[in-house]
Scaffold this active site. Sequence first.
Site, PDB file in Angstrom:
ATOM      1  N   LYS A  41       0.895  -1.158   0.000  1.00  9.92           N
ATOM      2  CA  LYS A  41       0.000   0.000   0.000  1.00  9.92           C
ATOM      3  C   LYS A  41       0.932   1.206   0.000  1.00  9.92           C
ATOM      4  CE  LYS A  41      -4.131   1.909   2.150  1.00  9.92           C
ATOM      5  NZ  LYS A  41      -4.867   2.217   0.922  1.00  9.92           N
TER       6      LYS A  41
HETATM    7  N1  PMP Z   1      -7.384  -1.614  -3.362  1.00  9.46           N
HETATM    8  C1  PMP Z   1      -6.888  -0.373  -3.218  1.00  9.46           C
HETATM    9  C2  PMP Z   1      -6.172   0.255  -4.365  1.00  9.46           C
HETATM   10  C3  PMP Z   1      -7.061   0.308  -2.017  1.00  9.46           C
HETATM   11  O1  PMP Z   1      -6.579   1.549  -1.869  1.00  9.46           O
HETATM   12  C4  PMP Z   1      -7.764  -0.308  -0.965  1.00  9.46           C
HETATM   13  C5  PMP Z   1      -7.957   0.425   0.333  1.00  9.46           C
HETATM   14  N2  PMP Z   1      -6.842   0.234   1.163  1.00  9.46           N
HETATM   15  C6  PMP Z   1      -8.265  -1.599  -1.159  1.00  9.46           C
HETATM   16  C7  PMP Z   1      -8.067  -2.230  -2.370  1.00  9.46           C
HETATM   17  C8  PMP Z   1      -9.033  -2.300  -0.078  1.00  9.46           C
HETATM   18  O2  PMP Z   1      -8.166  -2.584   0.987  1.00  9.46           O
HETATM   19  P1  PMP Z   1      -8.682  -2.683   2.483  1.00  9.46           P
HETATM   20  O3  PMP Z   1      -9.931  -3.467   2.462  1.00  9.46           O
HETATM   21  O4  PMP Z   1      -7.575  -3.374   3.186  1.00  9.46           O
HETATM   22  O5  PMP Z   1      -8.903  -1.296   2.970  1.00  9.46           O
END
Ligand code: PMP
Length: 290
Positions: A159
């Site tokens: 991330k």
């Molecule tokens: N894909 C992207 C590009 C994101 O930014 C996020 C948000 N973090 C997610 C998927 C979903 O991740 P999560 O459920 O861990 O927040």
Amino acid sequence: MALVPFDKLQGKIWMDGEVVDWSDARIHVLSHGLHYGSVVFEGERIYNGKIFQSRAHSERLVRSAEMLGMDMPYNVDQIEQIKRETADIQGLDDAYVRVVAWRGSEQMGISAQATKTHMACAIWAWPSYFAMEARLKGIKLQTSRWKRPSPDTIPCHAKAAGLYMICTLSKHEAEAQGFDDALMHDYRGYVAEATGANIFFQDGKKLHTPTPDCFLNGITRQTVIKMAQDHGLEIVERHIKPEEIPDFEGCFITGSAAEVTPVSIIDEHQFVVTDDIKALLTGYDQLVRA
Ligand code: PMP
């Protein structure tokens, strides 16, 4: 309602071991992270005073930093402690948590061997990512011309800030055409995800979701998969071709910010907000507050 810029909010921010006034949480313009994208972060939510899946987010932050070769000055337990301390100071029952780590200004240039990793934790009140009304009706996605990159072009499971450059471009283009968000394909042309959330499609009692082999396997995605299985739905994780989209009855996206948000339209194709999707939306809202 006038928008308050984020540097003008009230409260305290934890930054590099100190708790500082909101307006004092600043970095130098010659920070490596700002110029070269050496930044990793997390987005999490506090429900009823408790951070949902806090540890999973702290673990991902540490993993993201590792993928970018950044030394993290704090381990998972310490990050957990920092988040708790910041949450206690901010004292919000329902809020958003942003932890960010970046290479500092100790060295400028592509090579960053001498930089230190800095970290901050900011917590603020932030309601639903998409307005509740829009959420229940379903949001509109437009297919982006930008593709999720292949695993050998970027650390795609981190991330990391740099991966969002094409997300902002995609989302802006979609918004300019009256859509709420963009649907991104991957480098092979398969359906990947929205700009900040994973995607699911419903066909009868099956939920199809793209294999997360070049994008984040979201924490919400993993939670919703378990919930859906308990609800009697079968999960089919596979590569999904864009041509298949008209065959699906329902669609929704998942993310810490987006939670469970139904999708009503992808380009010209319309979906129904099915009873199962409504049940997952409500079930998620209950689970996070349990
Ligand atoms: N894909 C992207 C590009 C994101 O930014 C996020 C948000 N973090 C997610 C998927 C979903 O991740 P999560 O459920 O861990 O927040």
